[in-house]
Design an enzyme around this catalytic site. Structure first.
Site, PDB file in Angstrom:
ATOM      1  N   CYS A  32     -76.617 -39.372  47.535  1.00 42.60           N
ATOM      2  CA  CYS A  32     -77.147 -38.020  46.518  1.00 42.60           C
ATOM      3  C   CYS A  32     -75.961 -37.183  46.598  1.00 42.60           C
ATOM      4  O   CYS A  32     -75.426 -36.754  47.852  1.00 42.60           O
ATOM      5  CB  CYS A  32     -78.299 -37.463  47.266  1.00 42.60           C
ATOM      6  SG  CYS A  32     -79.059 -36.053  46.128  1.00 42.60           S
ATOM      7  N   GLU A  75     -83.932 -39.136  40.724  1.00 38.53           N
ATOM      8  CA  GLU A  75     -83.720 -37.876  39.822  1.00 38.53           C
ATOM      9  C   GLU A  75     -85.010 -37.121  39.931  1.00 38.53           C
ATOM     10  O   GLU A  75     -84.863 -35.814  40.058  1.00 38.53           O
ATOM     11  CB  GLU A  75     -82.839 -38.246  38.798  1.00 38.53           C
ATOM     12  CG  GLU A  75     -81.669 -38.495  38.810  1.00 38.53           C
ATOM     13  CD  GLU A  75     -80.822 -37.810  39.917  1.00 38.53           C
ATOM     14  OE1 GLU A  75     -80.681 -36.702  39.740  1.00 38.53           O
ATOM     15  OE2 GLU A  75     -80.030 -38.688  40.297  1.00 38.53           O
ATOM     16  N   HIS A  77     -86.189 -34.804  42.434  1.00 36.12           N
ATOM     17  CA  HIS A  77     -85.725 -33.536  42.794  1.00 36.12           C
ATOM     18  C   HIS A  77     -86.388 -32.450  41.879  1.00 36.12           C
ATOM     19  O   HIS A  77     -86.475 -31.166  42.561  1.00 36.12           O
ATOM     20  CB  HIS A  77     -84.201 -33.480  42.255  1.00 36.12           C
ATOM     21  CG  HIS A  77     -83.081 -34.135  43.071  1.00 36.12           C
ATOM     22  ND1 HIS A  77     -82.578 -33.562  44.185  1.00 36.12           N
ATOM     23  CD2 HIS A  77     -82.271 -35.137  43.025  1.00 36.12           C
ATOM     24  CE1 HIS A  77     -81.730 -34.330  44.747  1.00 36.12           C
ATOM     25  NE2 HIS A  77     -81.407 -35.249  43.951  1.00 36.12           N
TER      26      HIS A  77
END
Length: 180
Positions: free
Chosen positions: A103, A146, A149
């Protein structure tokens, strides 16, 4: 413009993001340009708006060219370049698949993370057009990573076996030049 990527430990990465409501704003267009510039500069496979300090439900992922491989994930199939706003993910089975993840907000580290092997994602693109895709493998892993997040989840929170979590240059000496 390339923006600073927040790193693990910054409390902004732990917040739940707000949905995008105005698709006509110059701010959204500028955000997307900056996100792609930032992702490209970091050789990322994806980027979520919270990673650059913007608490909106916006993710981007993929490569410039759908046939190109990402230098940080050279053994994985290419993922089409995608803008996904206000995403909703649905697992299409209970089948999980473990895979290595890194990441941009957790630089220099990699870990094995279980993810759903096959998912459906819904959302809209930058113009507000509906997106509805069923994906599997690396593409499914990237979109799940993603979208995590957006809910304040970083991949180390999903690692189950910390004997398979460590510094990229130690785990994968051939990828030592890749900046996670």
């Amino acid at each position: 413009m390339v923006r600073e990527i927040l790193r693990m430990g910054d409390p902004r990465l732990l917040r739940v993001s707000e949905p995008v409501r105005d698709f006509e704003s110059d701010g959204l267009k500028e955000l997307l340009v900056d996100m792609f510039d930032t992702m490209q500069a970091a050789n990322g496979a994806g980027l979520a708006a919270p990673q650059i300090g913007v608490p909106l439900r916006v993710v981007i992922f993929g490569t410039e060219d759908a046939t190109a491989r990402n230098p940080r994930y050279p053994d994985e199939d290419p993922v089409p370049r995608t803008v996904l706003v206000n995403p909703v993910l649905t697992a299409l089975s209970d089948e999980m698949e473990e895979g290595w993840e890194g990441c941009l907000s957790v630089p220099g580290l990699r870990g094995v993370v279980p993810r759903h092997r096959r998912v459906r994602y819904l959302g809209v693109d930058a113009a507000g057009n509906r997106i509805d895709r069923i994906v599997e493998g690396f593409h499914a892993r990237v979109v799940q990573h993603e979208c995590d997040h957006l809910d304040g989840v970083l991949y180390p929170m999903r690692v189950r076996d910390f004997s398979r979590f460590g510094f990229t240059d130690v785990l994968f000496p051939g990828l030592a030049a890749a900046d996670d």
